[in-house]
Design a protein around this motif. Sequence first.
Motif, PDB file in Angstrom:
ATOM      1  N   LEU A   1       1.935   1.745  -3.410  1.00  0.00           N
ATOM      2  CA  LEU A   1       0.711   2.374  -4.258  1.00  0.00           C
ATOM      3  C   LEU A   1       0.429   3.654  -4.120  1.00  0.00           C
ATOM      4  O   LEU A   1       0.171   4.492  -4.878  1.00  0.00           O
ATOM      5  N   ALA A   2       0.392   4.111  -2.596  1.00  0.00           N
ATOM      6  CA  ALA A   2       0.527   5.440  -2.400  1.00  0.00           C
ATOM      7  C   ALA A   2       1.241   6.394  -2.849  1.00  0.00           C
ATOM      8  O   ALA A   2       0.959   7.391  -3.228  1.00  0.00           O
ATOM      9  N   ALA A   3       2.573   5.828  -3.161  1.00  0.00           N
ATOM     10  CA  ALA A   3       3.541   6.636  -3.461  1.00  0.00           C
ATOM     11  C   ALA A   3       3.578   6.992  -5.035  1.00  0.00           C
ATOM     12  O   ALA A   3       3.799   8.106  -5.619  1.00  0.00           O
ATOM     13  N   PHE A   4       3.154   5.761  -5.683  1.00  0.00           N
ATOM     14  CA  PHE A   4       2.751   6.088  -7.109  1.00  0.00           C
ATOM     15  C   PHE A   4       1.592   7.325  -7.207  1.00  0.00           C
ATOM     16  O   PHE A   4       1.780   8.064  -8.161  1.00  0.00           O
TER      17      PHE A   4
ATOM     18  N   LEU B   1      -1.783   5.209   6.596  1.00  0.00           N
ATOM     19  CA  LEU B   1      -0.969   5.630   5.744  1.00  0.00           C
ATOM     20  C   LEU B   1      -1.556   6.886   4.999  1.00  0.00           C
ATOM     21  O   LEU B   1      -1.211   7.812   4.779  1.00  0.00           O
ATOM     22  N   ASP B   2      -2.925   6.617   4.728  1.00  0.00           N
ATOM     23  CA  ASP B   2      -3.725   7.870   3.951  1.00  0.00           C
ATOM     24  C   ASP B   2      -3.747   9.119   5.444  1.00  0.00           C
ATOM     25  O   ASP B   2      -3.587  10.315   4.913  1.00  0.00           O
ATOM     26  N   GLY B   3      -3.849   8.651   6.602  1.00  0.00           N
ATOM     27  CA  GLY B   3      -3.790   9.678   7.417  1.00  0.00           C
ATOM     28  C   GLY B   3      -2.354  10.482   7.527  1.00  0.00           C
ATOM     29  O   GLY B   3      -2.243  11.885   7.553  1.00  0.00           O
TER      30      GLY B   3
ATOM     31  N   GLY C   1      -0.584 -17.464  -1.656  1.00  0.00           N
ATOM     32  CA  GLY C   1      -1.857 -17.758  -1.235  1.00  0.00           C
ATOM     33  C   GLY C   1      -2.736 -16.540  -0.445  1.00  0.00           C
ATOM     34  O   GLY C   1      -3.422 -16.961   0.405  1.00  0.00           O
ATOM     35  N   GLU C   2      -2.091 -15.225  -0.563  1.00  0.00           N
ATOM     36  CA  GLU C   2      -2.712 -14.270   0.326  1.00  0.00           C
ATOM     37  C   GLU C   2      -3.364 -13.257  -0.807  1.00  0.00           C
ATOM     38  O   GLU C   2      -2.867 -13.138  -1.565  1.00  0.00           O
ATOM     39  N   GLY C   3      -4.631 -12.626  -0.149  1.00  0.00           N
ATOM     40  CA  GLY C   3      -5.358 -11.460  -1.068  1.00  0.00           C
ATOM     41  C   GLY C   3      -4.625 -10.315  -0.831  1.00  0.00           C
ATOM     42  O   GLY C   3      -4.560  -9.884   0.128  1.00  0.00           O
ATOM     43  N   PRO C   4      -3.936  -9.740  -2.050  1.00  0.00           N
ATOM     44  CA  PRO C   4      -3.422  -8.451  -1.754  1.00  0.00           C
ATOM     45  C   PRO C   4      -4.134  -7.102  -1.064  1.00  0.00           C
ATOM     46  O   PRO C   4      -3.775  -6.504  -0.316  1.00  0.00           O
ATOM     47  N   THR C   5      -5.659  -7.406  -1.411  1.00  0.00           N
ATOM     48  CA  THR C   5      -6.238  -6.502  -0.991  1.00  0.00           C
ATOM     49  C   THR C   5      -6.472  -6.399   0.452  1.00  0.00           C
ATOM     50  O   THR C   5      -6.418  -5.537   1.493  1.00  0.00           O
ATOM     51  N   SER C   6      -6.725  -7.517   1.027  1.00  0.00           N
ATOM     52  CA  SER C   6      -6.861  -8.072   2.476  1.00  0.00           C
ATOM     53  C   SER C   6      -5.726  -7.412   3.125  1.00  0.00           C
ATOM     54  O   SER C   6      -5.764  -7.235   4.372  1.00  0.00           O
ATOM     55  N   ALA C   7      -4.470  -7.753   2.618  1.00  0.00           N
ATOM     56  CA  ALA C   7      -3.310  -7.653   3.170  1.00  0.00           C
ATOM     57  C   ALA C   7      -2.904  -6.359   3.317  1.00  0.00           C
ATOM     58  O   ALA C   7      -2.489  -5.574   4.263  1.00  0.00           O
ATOM     59  N   MET C   8      -3.505  -5.431   2.430  1.00  0.00           N
ATOM     60  CA  MET C   8      -3.112  -4.081   2.569  1.00  0.00           C
ATOM     61  C   MET C   8      -4.425  -3.326   3.339  1.00  0.00           C
ATOM     62  O   MET C   8      -3.768  -2.250   3.901  1.00  0.00           O
TER      63      MET C   8
ATOM     64  N   TYR D   1       0.893  -1.305  -0.067  1.00  0.00           N
ATOM     65  CA  TYR D   1       0.020   0.026  -0.033  1.00  0.00           C
ATOM     66  C   TYR D   1       0.881   1.197   0.009  1.00  0.00           C
ATOM     67  O   TYR D   1       0.478   2.328  -0.574  1.00  0.00           O
ATOM     68  N   GLY D   2       2.084   1.276   0.719  1.00  0.00           N
ATOM     69  CA  GLY D   2       2.849   2.269   0.752  1.00  0.00           C
ATOM     70  C   GLY D   2       3.348   2.558  -0.724  1.00  0.00           C
ATOM     71  O   GLY D   2       3.480   3.861  -1.182  1.00  0.00           O
TER      72      GLY D   2
END
Length: 259
Positions: free
Chosen positions: A61-64, A119-121, A105-112, A58-59
């Motif tokens: 993605l936010a940087a992008f 991070l948004d804060g 085997g992990e969902g990227p969305t649920s992990a983020m 997520y960091g």
Amino acid sequence: MTTSDKPDNASDEPAESPASTAPAESAATGIAAQDWARASADPQYRAAVVDLLGALAYGELAAFERLAEDAKLAPTLEDKAELAKMASAEFHHFERLRDRLTEIGEGPTSAMEPFVAALDGFHKQTAPSDWLEGLVKAYVGDSIASDFYREVAVRLDTDTRALVLAVLDDTGHAGFAVDRVRAAIDADPRVGGRLALWARRLMGEALSQSQRVVADRDALSTMLVGGVADGFDLAEVGRMFSRITEAHTKRMAALGLAA
């Protein structure tokens, strides 16, 4: 992401992407000597790595998103193109982390998701008011986060460590930011005082945000204070943040700013 370990007396040159502020690795033992297949047999270690990869993903993605937005403030087409290239590199890092989470085997969305609010804060509280503040934030703020993740990386299994260090590679922002900020200060020395205050604020917010993220995630906090991987003890956590603060001081010198 970027960071610098240049000494203060070498601040006239663009900062290098460092080897790391993390403690030097000796002969690896325990988890650090294992690959993912062996290390992930420990469910608590696996949970910690999923948290770590989710936070990193997520960091990135936010940087992008932030670099793409900052490009709108760029004063020249050359600067706009440079930021667009860096944004693309950050998205590629995100893709690597997303793909790794899927692979294990992990969902990227649920992990983020657990890290989105924090991070948004942070980004909301440290929204730059102009082009130069945006550059300082990308150089100083992102570098503090990179230093933190490099500290954790030395205790990870070999496969995860290689991935984490790869996605923390400098996207080119270090030299670019140093060049532009120093040129602005040379043109108007008064800019330096404002940017120094801004960088100090970023330092405080970034460290607080890192501590909040770790405190909210049991697996990550256990990894840092011991019990998972070759974990840090509490004294080592203190030394870790001291190393991060020292690296920040060196980056400030590279920018021509007082820490």
